[in-house]
Structures are given as structure tokens and as C-alpha cells.
Enzyme design. Structure first.
Site, mmCIF file in Angstrom:
data_model
loop_
_atom_site.group_PDB
_atom_site.id
_atom_site.type_symbol
_atom_site.label_atom_id
_atom_site.label_comp_id
_atom_site.label_asym_id
_atom_site.label_seq_id
_atom_site.Cartn_x
_atom_site.Cartn_y
_atom_site.Cartn_z
ATOM 1 N N CYS A 26 -13.160 -10.126 20.006
ATOM 2 C CA CYS A 26 -12.182 -9.403 19.194
ATOM 3 C C CYS A 26 -11.061 -8.856 20.064
ATOM 4 O O CYS A 26 -10.258 -8.052 19.608
ATOM 5 C CB CYS A 26 -12.861 -8.276 18.419
ATOM 6 S SG CYS A 26 -13.653 -7.038 19.473
ATOM 7 N N CYS A 51 0.832 -1.204 0.000
ATOM 8 C CA CYS A 51 0.000 0.000 0.000
ATOM 9 C C CYS A 51 0.869 1.257 0.000
ATOM 10 O O CYS A 51 1.793 1.379 0.816
ATOM 11 C CB CYS A 51 -0.916 0.006 1.224
ATOM 12 S SG CYS A 51 -1.948 1.491 1.355
ATOM 13 N N GLU A 89 -30.022 -8.702 23.348
ATOM 14 C CA GLU A 89 -29.202 -7.579 22.867
ATOM 15 C C GLU A 89 -29.752 -6.290 23.469
ATOM 16 O O GLU A 89 -30.957 -6.174 23.706
ATOM 17 C CB GLU A 89 -29.254 -7.541 21.338
ATOM 18 C CG GLU A 89 -28.769 -6.278 20.666
ATOM 19 C CD GLU A 89 -27.301 -5.991 20.920
ATOM 20 O OE1 GLU A 89 -26.976 -4.815 21.146
ATOM 21 O OE2 GLU A 89 -26.493 -6.942 20.885
#
Length: 421
Positions: free
Chosen positions: A373, A69, A299
Site C-alpha cells: 500500500c 461530498c 504472521e
């Protein structure tokens, strides 16, 4: 090296958790690799952290490769494009293994599973005014300075035009005079854009934005989560279901990542018939699980639950899907509630699910699948489950955040014997 700067030669011993090379005295050098001798320019210290700017690689590592990149090194999005694939995979796997070891957890950690697929399907571009013109891009590493880009090569091709779209959408909102964040998501209907950070827009600006949505051929355009125009449904596939997520709602970073996570979660459930999906979001796991099992999705975000419910109702052949709006940080499901289920999956935000993990540890649920994560918060939550009598089967690290220090993971817990008290 500019005039007046004095370089220092150092040896790099290892790679840190953020992708920085680390010298013997703890000095952090972005862009340096283990085994290299490099020349660096010391930077001003920030607290106890000492950094230096890489000036030259004097003796390169055999694992060094050329970044692909043109923005690498200035843009803060990617940390490590310069490391060969095999040591890169080992480094990411070790991030998970190290976090578990620090928490005193012994568990088998699988090799890193790649889930980059076609690239990132969503990204948030920042728009700021630079020299009188609106520019779009990402922030530099550890900085609020904008790095303007033409396109991001690690995103799906359909997202390559997003920076130009972001610049166009900024015009009726002051052209970057106020901070503007543009979240762009690739969907089956086209780009789904949510504008945030600028604040309210007047009627005239809204009209212009709606016209620009037509010009840019967007599927949907929203302002702070409020839909301005939906030209086509911004559909995301979750198994057989066609899901339209709420504007700006959470999605996994890549399609391949979501598919792999879903596959691992579904497989771990075995013969379980009734599943609780905690921190369900808009149903990436619920909708896949419901193809064979009854699912109760919990949720805190009402818009996500509404999207999940709508997708479930319009997908033929799914088993029962029920929803419950609940703040699982403040009001986790208690053991008697959890004991109604054959298995539980939880996928909390980066901060983890400490309160809910503590209640799961008190439950009799046979199988618990943790998706995370953040290896550190996962390890903390895992320790609670292990103390409650669960064992942790193999942990699978997943790389959908390629070239960054972030790693997704799935861990499967199974209850064994009586839980400790």
C-alpha cells in the site's frame, strides 16, 4: 477572503503526491489543479513546506469536476474529488511509476485498476465533545480538529449509520470528553465495532455498552480488542472460507479490493504447489491460495493467525494450511527456509519488508509476489530483489482508496539466472 487578508494569484503546474496543486516556486495549494490560475492566501510555513489556502479559481482546468461530498474540503479523508476520472487515473498510476523511477527501477506499470466496489467496508470514526455534545466524524486535513459528519458517502451503505452508532456508544464512556476512536467494519453479520483510545471501562459502563450493542443491532462490540458481546459472527468471505477476523484486525479497505488483489496473487502463482504467505494477517490470500495449493502462513499477530487457522479448519476442501507466529521484521525467514517453497507472497505494513526482502533476494524461490500500500517502500524492497537476480514483471496499481493519495499495488518477481553476490 476575510478582512485584512491579501490574496496572491499563482499558476498551478502539476499535481503533487498528496493531491495538492503545486506552483512554480513549490507552493502547495490543496484543491487546485494543473493548468489553473488561482488566487491563494498564504499560510504559516511548517518547516520547509510552504502552503496556501485556495481562495478562488480564476481560470479553471477543463479536468475540474464538482465534488460529490458536502464535507469535501473540510474533512481530511478525501484529497481529490474534484479531478475528472481519466486524469485522476493517470495521476494515481504515475505515483507508482515515479516511485519506481526514483529507485532506479525500470518496470512496466499497468493502467490503474479500480477496486472501489460498493465503497469502503471499514472506517475509523473519531468522537470528541464539541460544545457539550458528543460528535463523530473525521479529522480535518493536517489538523486535530474534528469535522462532524452525518455519513461518509464513499463507504458501503451499511456503514452510513456508523457516526450515529459511534455517538451512542460514546455516552457511557464520557460522551467524547476523552478521545475515543470507533472502528466500524461491515460484515455478513452486521456492523463489527471496536472502541479504542478511551482506556478501561468500569462494570457499569460495560453493561450499558452491551445493551447498546443490542439497541444498535451490532454483530460484535469490542473494547480495545476485548470482546464485550458477540451477537452474531462478524463473517468476512475470503474465497470459499468464512473468516471471523479478530477485533480491530487488519482487512483490506474494500471487498472489491481484496477480491482483485487475491485474483492477481493466485494467478501469479501459476503451477506452484507450496506457497509461503508472509505477513499473512488473518489469511485473505492464504485462504484463497489453499483452494488449490498447500500454504504456510507466517504472521506476528497471534489473534490473526488463530482466526486464519479456524477459518481453514472449517472450510471443506482446502489443501494443507499451516501457520507460524514470527516477527518478520526482527526474524525474517532465511534463504534455506524460503527455498522449500515454489512461490512466496508478502504483504507487509506500509513500512515495507526490507529485512525479509533481503533474505528473499538470497533465496532460490522461483516466484515472489509483492503486495503493498506504499509505492516508496515497495520500490525499496523491489530494488533488493532485483539486485539478487530477480526480474520485475508488470506492476499493477489498484485503486481501493478512491479519492485519496493512497494506492495499492501488486508486483510479480521471477528469478532469472544466477543471483548476484
Amino acid at each position: 477572503m476575510s478582512a485584512g487578508e491579501v490574496g496572491t494569484d499563482v499558476e498551478i503546474l502539476r499535481l503533487g503526491a498528496r493531491g495538492d496543486g503545486i506552483a512554480a516556486d513549490g507552493l502547495l495549494v490543496a484543491g487546485a489543479l494543473p493548468g489553473e490560475r488561482v488566487r491563494v492566501i498564504p499560510e504559516a510555513a511548517r518547516g520547509s513546506q510552504r502552503r496556501a489556502r485556495l481562495d478562488a479559481v480564476l481560470e479553471p482546468s477543463p479536468d475540474r469536476i464538482a465534488p460529490f461530498c458536502p464535507y469535501f474540503g473540510s474533512c481530511g479523508g478525501c484529497a481529490i474529488q474534484h479531478l475528472a476520472p481519466e486524469p485522476y487515473g493517470a495521476w494515481k498510476r504515475d505515483l507508482v511509476a515515479t516511485a519506481l523511477a526514483r529507485a532506479g527501477i525500470e518496470a512496466a506499470v499497468a493502467s490503474l485498476r479500480d477496486a472501489h466496489g460498493a465503497g469502503r467496508r471499514r472506517a475509523t470514526f473519531h468522537v470528541r465533545r464539541i460544545e457539550g455534545a458528543a460528535e463523530a466524524g473525521f479529522m480535518a486535513a493536517r489538523s486535530h480538529a474534528l469535522v462532524a459528519i452525518d455519513h461518509c458517502p464513499i463507504t458501503e451503505p451499511a456503514l452510513h449509520r456508523a457516526p450515529e452508532v459511534a455517538r451512542l456508544l460514546a455516552r457511557p464512556l464520557g460522551g467524547g470528553g476523552k478521545p475515543l476512536d470507533v472502528q466500524a467494519t461491515v460484515t455478513e453479520g452486521g456492523l463489527d465495532i471496536d472502541l479504542r483510545g478511551h482506556g478501561p471501562a468500569d462494570g457499569r459502563a460495560r453493561q450499558v455498552l452491551v445493551a447498546l450493542a443490542e439497541t444498535c443491532d451490532l454483530a460484535r462490540l469490542s473494547l480495545h480488542g476485548e470482546v464485550l458481546v458477540e451477537r452474531r459472527p462478524p463473517v468476512i468471505r475470503a474465497g470459499r472460507a468464512a473468516l471471523v477476523p479478530p477485533p480491530g484486525g487488519f482487512l483490506q479497505a474494500t471487498q472489491a479490493g481484496e477480491a482483485l488483489l487475491g485474483e492477481l496473487v493466485v494467478t501469479a502463482m501459476g503451477g506452484a504447489k507450496r506457497i509461503a504467505d508472509l505477513f499473512s494477517g488473518a489469511g485473505a490470500f492464504s485462504l484463497r491460495l489453499a483452494e488449490e495449493r498447500a500454504v504456510h502462513a507466517v504472521e506476528g499477530d497471534a489473534a490473526s493467525l488463530a482466526a486464519l487457522d479456524r477459518a481453514a479448519r472449517f472450510t471443506p476442501g482446502l489443501r494443507s494450511v499451516t501457520t507460524e507466529r514470527r516477527d518478520l521484521f526482527r526474524r525474517p525467514l532465511l534463504a534455506p527456509e524460503l527455498d522449500r517453497f515454489d512461490a512466496v507472497v508478502f504483504d507487509p505494513p506500509r513500512a515495507g519488508a526490507e529485512a525479509q526482502a533481503a533474505r528473499l533476494a538470497e533465496s532460490k524461490v522461483p516466484v515472489v509476489v509483492g503486495v503493498s500500500c506504499d509505492a516508496g517502500s515497495f520500490a525499496r524492497d523491489a530494488a533488493l530483489l532485483l539486485a539478487g537476480g530477480y526480474r520485475l514483471d508488470e506492476v499493477v496499481p489498484i485503486d481501493q482508496f478512491r479519492h485519496s493519495p493512497h494506492v495499492e499495488l501488486v508486483g510479480v518477481f521471477r528469478r532469472e539466472g544466477r543471483r548476484k553476490r
